[in-house]
Design a protein around this motif. Structure first.
Motif, PDB file in Angstrom:
ATOM      1  N   LEU A  48      -7.734  41.154-123.284  1.00 54.36           N
ATOM      2  CA  LEU A  48      -6.383  40.646-123.045  1.00 54.36           C
ATOM      3  C   LEU A  48      -5.633  40.615-124.371  1.00 54.36           C
ATOM      4  O   LEU A  48      -6.239  40.620-125.444  1.00 54.36           O
ATOM      5  CB  LEU A  48      -6.465  39.219-122.497  1.00 54.36           C
ATOM      6  CG  LEU A  48      -7.098  39.032-121.121  1.00 54.36           C
ATOM      7  CD1 LEU A  48      -7.261  37.541-120.820  1.00 54.36           C
ATOM      8  CD2 LEU A  48      -6.245  39.690-120.041  1.00 54.36           C
ATOM      9  N   ASN A  49      -4.352  40.504-124.310  1.00 54.65           N
ATOM     10  CA  ASN A  49      -3.553  40.216-125.498  1.00 54.65           C
ATOM     11  C   ASN A  49      -4.030  38.887-126.089  1.00 54.65           C
ATOM     12  O   ASN A  49      -4.345  37.958-125.352  1.00 54.65           O
ATOM     13  CB  ASN A  49      -2.081  40.133-125.074  1.00 54.65           C
ATOM     14  CG  ASN A  49      -1.213  39.473-126.109  1.00 54.65           C
ATOM     15  OD1 ASN A  49      -1.122  38.246-126.195  1.00 54.65           O
ATOM     16  ND2 ASN A  49      -0.566  40.266-126.929  1.00 54.65           N
ATOM     17  N   ALA A  69      -2.602  36.422-127.640  1.00 54.70           N
ATOM     18  CA  ALA A  69      -1.810  35.210-127.360  1.00 54.70           C
ATOM     19  C   ALA A  69      -2.040  34.748-125.917  1.00 54.70           C
ATOM     20  O   ALA A  69      -2.073  33.544-125.645  1.00 54.70           O
ATOM     21  CB  ALA A  69      -0.326  35.474-127.610  1.00 54.70           C
ATOM     22  N   VAL A  70      -2.216  35.703-125.011  1.00 57.80           N
ATOM     23  CA  VAL A  70      -2.528  35.347-123.623  1.00 57.80           C
ATOM     24  C   VAL A  70      -3.935  34.742-123.555  1.00 57.80           C
ATOM     25  O   VAL A  70      -4.146  33.702-122.928  1.00 57.80           O
ATOM     26  CB  VAL A  70      -2.425  36.584-122.702  1.00 57.80           C
ATOM     27  CG1 VAL A  70      -2.968  36.285-121.313  1.00 57.80           C
ATOM     28  CG2 VAL A  70      -0.979  37.049-122.604  1.00 57.80           C
ATOM     29  N   GLY A 101      -3.935  31.331-124.886  1.00 60.72           N
ATOM     30  CA  GLY A 101      -3.275  30.453-123.919  1.00 60.72           C
ATOM     31  C   GLY A 101      -4.227  30.039-122.802  1.00 60.72           C
ATOM     32  O   GLY A 101      -4.310  28.864-122.452  1.00 60.72           O
ATOM     33  N   ILE A 102      -4.954  30.995-122.256  1.00 56.11           N
ATOM     34  CA  ILE A 102      -5.883  30.691-121.153  1.00 56.11           C
ATOM     35  C   ILE A 102      -7.019  29.810-121.668  1.00 56.11           C
ATOM     36  O   ILE A 102      -7.410  28.838-121.006  1.00 56.11           O
ATOM     37  CB  ILE A 102      -6.421  32.013-120.539  1.00 56.11           C
ATOM     38  CG1 ILE A 102      -5.270  32.738-119.814  1.00 56.11           C
ATOM     39  CG2 ILE A 102      -7.593  31.749-119.607  1.00 56.11           C
ATOM     40  CD1 ILE A 102      -5.609  34.140-119.327  1.00 56.11           C
TER      41      ILE A 102
END
Lengths: 239, 239
Positions: free
Chosen positions: B225-226, B228-229, B232-233
């Motif tokens: 994933l990116n 930052a994503v 976030g998760i």
């Protein structure tokens, strides 16, 4: 098939260069990609129309034309400051989604980086499709393609109004209003469309009205999360 | 305090312009911000040193100098293509974190957009601080500041090696190896540092060795994933 192009006035170069603009991408249903990794994924997806390259590329199907060009021509058709040495034209593939049980809808999301990142997450989380509202960023924008890390070749990409797609699906809208329940409390529906909204304004009122579930991510200190992060957290809960 | 500056050779303009570069930001412990929303947040945080503006700004403390300039001078000290008409110099505030129970560590994360977005999420999720490894992007980069949506003024920002901060905390590393357990299975520790890694290479081996918990987000179809994503998760699960 290997040919050489030397002139910047060559029609193929002019055509490729025109695809930097959305209107020509839409007119010709083609888009540009750059770099070896992207080319590999596009080859896997079977959507390459033709390649402009500094040197012949191995492992590409014979029938796909490869045009040898010099760095100044690559620069002309590339969007990068320091291009990798290969640019290709791809055909837009209007992939039908076999099922539409788990779909994300972008309501006027307009930053190409966010759009690309959301495509990447949706593909990683096995979403069936991504739908772009009118007013959303073009998924074939070069920054969106790059941010998607190749997901754009495989994730079904659709355009249109929410009404066209909702049928009997739950419409889960991310919005901060008094009806919104914490995403942790939302039970995964069998079939749904998850809507995320514009960076500055959130989901539009017309769409909020159609929500069967309104949800939010509980946060403090600040008004909102970045939309790609919020979409990632919501999709993580809804899978 | 209102003064007028008309010359681009004015020392204050030259100084402000120098702060576009990281080395001068570090030398002077100052950074630039742009736009009215950012100015408002910086005022709230009490870190404005001086303001360059097209028109006098109300509601700013008397002792903060405001310099009236014309658009060409704003352009000289701004990083935007179309600046909003106000640029300010802020003092870096080395905010001590009262507690350090929930901290995110960036291991060579180098895209300023990602760094800004991670600051924004960490602040929204009440993280106690963010730590930047050597080789990470400067948090005071203009794109990081903008992506942080003002979190940079309030979230304690630290720099250094993991060793300096870990004490008896759990070190939770996001990495794809055979030890990694799904983040959904990780029980929230009392005190921890969550480490996320470089966009291309992930978390470095020296840091993976120090992990007390190695975790991953289960995904399909794509390598990662990116960042930052992913951050976030992970932070959403660890709060």
């Amino acid at each position: 098939m290997l040919k050489v192009i030397t002139s910047k006035d060559n029609n193929k170069i002019k055509h490729a260069s025109s695809l930097k603009e959305r209107k020509y991408r839409e007119e010709y249903q083609e888009f540009l990609i750059e770099g070896y990794k992207m080319l590999e994924m596009a080859a896997e997806a079977g959507c390459i129309k033709e390649i402009f390259t500094l040197k012949e590329i191995e492992g590409i199907k014979q029938e796909i034309p490869q045009y040898l060009v010099d760095p100044s021509l690559i620069k002309k058709i590339s969007n990068s400051v320091s291009p990798e040495g290969v640019v290709a034209i791809c055909n837009m593939v209007h992939r039908k989604s076999k099922k539409m049980n788990k779909v994300v809808y972008l309501d006027k999301v307009n930053d190409p980086g966010n759009v690309g990142t959301i495509m990447r997450t949706a593909y990683a989380f096995n979403y069936d499709a991504i739908i772009f509202s009118k007013g959303s960023c073009d998924p074939y924008n070069e920054k969106a393609i790059s941010g998607s890390r190749g997901s754009i070749f495989f994730l079904p990409i659709l355009h249109g109004d929410l009404e066209e797609f909702k049928e009997d699906k739950d419409v889960i809208v991310s919005a901060l209003n008094e009806k919104a329940v914490d995403i942790k409390e939302v039970k995964l529906p069998k079939s749904f469309i998850l809507v995320v909204g514009n960076e500055a304004n959130g989901v539009s009122q017309e769409i909020i009205k159609q929500a069967t579930i309104t949800t939010k991510i509980s946060i403090d200190n600040i008004d909102s999360l970045n939309v790609a992060v919020a979409a990632g957290i919501l999709m993580d809960h809804l899978r």
